[in-house]
Design a protein around this motif. Sequence first.
Motif, mmCIF file in Angstrom:
data_model
loop_
_atom_site.group_PDB
_atom_site.id
_atom_site.type_symbol
_atom_site.label_atom_id
_atom_site.label_comp_id
_atom_site.label_asym_id
_atom_site.label_seq_id
_atom_site.Cartn_x
_atom_site.Cartn_y
_atom_site.Cartn_z
ATOM 1 N N LEU A 144 0.834 -1.202 0.000
ATOM 2 C CA LEU A 144 0.000 0.000 0.000
ATOM 3 C C LEU A 144 0.867 1.250 0.000
ATOM 4 N N PHE A 145 1.911 1.267 0.835
ATOM 5 C CA PHE A 145 2.822 2.410 0.871
ATOM 6 C C PHE A 145 3.460 2.623 -0.500
ATOM 7 N N GLU A 146 3.892 1.535 -1.130
ATOM 8 C CA GLU A 146 4.502 1.609 -2.460
ATOM 9 C C GLU A 146 3.538 2.217 -3.476
ATOM 10 N N GLU A 147 2.307 1.750 -3.482
ATOM 11 C CA GLU A 147 1.307 2.270 -4.422
ATOM 12 C C GLU A 147 1.064 3.762 -4.216
ATOM 13 N N ILE A 148 0.947 4.181 -2.972
ATOM 14 C CA ILE A 148 0.661 5.588 -2.689
ATOM 15 C C ILE A 148 1.862 6.461 -3.029
ATOM 16 N N ALA A 149 3.078 6.003 -2.718
ATOM 17 C CA ALA A 149 4.279 6.778 -3.060
ATOM 18 C C ALA A 149 4.384 6.956 -4.572
ATOM 19 N N GLN A 150 4.102 5.899 -5.316
ATOM 20 C CA GLN A 150 4.164 6.001 -6.779
ATOM 21 C C GLN A 150 3.102 6.946 -7.314
ATOM 22 N N ARG A 151 1.889 6.844 -6.777
ATOM 23 C CA ARG A 151 0.795 7.682 -7.266
ATOM 24 C C ARG A 151 0.998 9.150 -6.892
ATOM 25 N N GLU A 152 1.382 9.416 -5.658
ATOM 26 C CA GLU A 152 1.464 10.799 -5.182
ATOM 27 C C GLU A 152 2.783 11.494 -5.516
ATOM 28 N N MET A 153 3.872 10.726 -5.541
ATOM 29 C CA MET A 153 5.184 11.337 -5.723
ATOM 30 C C MET A 153 5.874 10.928 -7.022
ATOM 31 N N GLY A 154 5.323 9.921 -7.706
ATOM 32 C CA GLY A 154 5.939 9.477 -8.947
ATOM 33 C C GLY A 154 7.264 8.759 -8.745
ATOM 34 N N MET A 155 7.422 8.115 -7.597
ATOM 35 C CA MET A 155 8.650 7.379 -7.310
ATOM 36 C C MET A 155 8.322 6.181 -6.439
ATOM 37 N N SER A 156 9.271 5.275 -6.344
ATOM 38 C CA SER A 156 9.052 4.088 -5.524
ATOM 39 C C SER A 156 9.025 4.476 -4.043
ATOM 40 N N GLY A 157 8.459 3.601 -3.259
ATOM 41 C CA GLY A 157 8.448 3.817 -1.820
ATOM 42 C C GLY A 157 9.860 3.864 -1.260
ATOM 43 N N GLU A 158 10.728 3.000 -1.776
ATOM 44 C CA GLU A 158 12.124 2.962 -1.334
ATOM 45 C C GLU A 158 12.827 4.294 -1.609
ATOM 46 N N GLU A 159 12.609 4.840 -2.816
ATOM 47 C CA GLU A 159 13.208 6.131 -3.177
ATOM 48 C C GLU A 159 12.665 7.241 -2.287
ATOM 49 N N PHE A 160 11.359 7.217 -2.027
ATOM 50 C CA PHE A 160 10.787 8.231 -1.155
ATOM 51 C C PHE A 160 11.421 8.154 0.231
ATOM 52 N N LEU A 161 11.556 6.958 0.787
ATOM 53 C CA LEU A 161 12.156 6.801 2.120
ATOM 54 C C LEU A 161 13.600 7.293 2.134
ATOM 55 N N ARG A 162 14.353 6.974 1.087
ATOM 56 C CA ARG A 162 15.746 7.429 1.014
ATOM 57 C C ARG A 162 15.814 8.951 1.035
ATOM 58 N N ARG A 163 14.984 9.586 0.214
ATOM 59 C CA ARG A 163 14.985 11.050 0.147
ATOM 60 C C ARG A 163 14.450 11.667 1.441
ATOM 61 N N TYR A 164 13.434 11.064 2.008
ATOM 62 C CA TYR A 164 12.870 11.572 3.264
ATOM 63 C C TYR A 164 13.924 11.501 4.371
ATOM 64 N N ASP A 165 14.605 10.366 4.471
ATOM 65 C CA ASP A 165 15.642 10.197 5.486
ATOM 66 C C ASP A 165 16.808 11.155 5.284
ATOM 67 N N ALA A 166 17.070 11.515 4.035
ATOM 68 C CA ALA A 166 18.154 12.450 3.724
ATOM 69 C C ALA A 166 17.750 13.901 3.982
ATOM 70 N N GLY A 167 16.492 14.113 4.363
ATOM 71 C CA GLY A 167 16.031 15.464 4.677
ATOM 72 C C GLY A 167 15.627 16.291 3.476
ATOM 73 N N GLU A 168 15.323 15.635 2.364
ATOM 74 C CA GLU A 168 14.974 16.377 1.152
ATOM 75 C C GLU A 168 13.580 16.989 1.202
ATOM 76 N N TYR A 169 12.742 16.508 2.092
ATOM 77 C CA TYR A 169 11.379 17.027 2.159
ATOM 78 C C TYR A 169 11.169 17.763 3.459
ATOM 79 N N ASN A 170 10.851 19.034 3.340
ATOM 80 C CA ASN A 170 10.495 19.825 4.497
ATOM 81 C C ASN A 170 8.978 19.761 4.602
ATOM 82 N N THR A 171 8.483 18.908 5.478
ATOM 83 C CA THR A 171 7.042 18.698 5.552
ATOM 84 C C THR A 171 6.322 19.854 6.232
#
Length: 70
Positions: A24-51
Amino acid sequence: MAIKTRQTTKPVVEYLTDEEARHLFEEIAQREMGMSGEEFLRRYDAGEYNTKVENTAAMGVAILIPLARP
């Protein structure tokens, strides 16, 4: 005078397996961000997203991180 009451239905609770949650996380990351869940987690952990700024797509995926990391 009769008092009418509304019939309410109780919400149905469905539990996800760890695999279903990650999927489910993978599907939502792809739909909302256009990237895999793994890529989103990597970027999130690296601080690329200021929520704190108005990036509603990133915020929406970020709140679902517990699905990917149960």
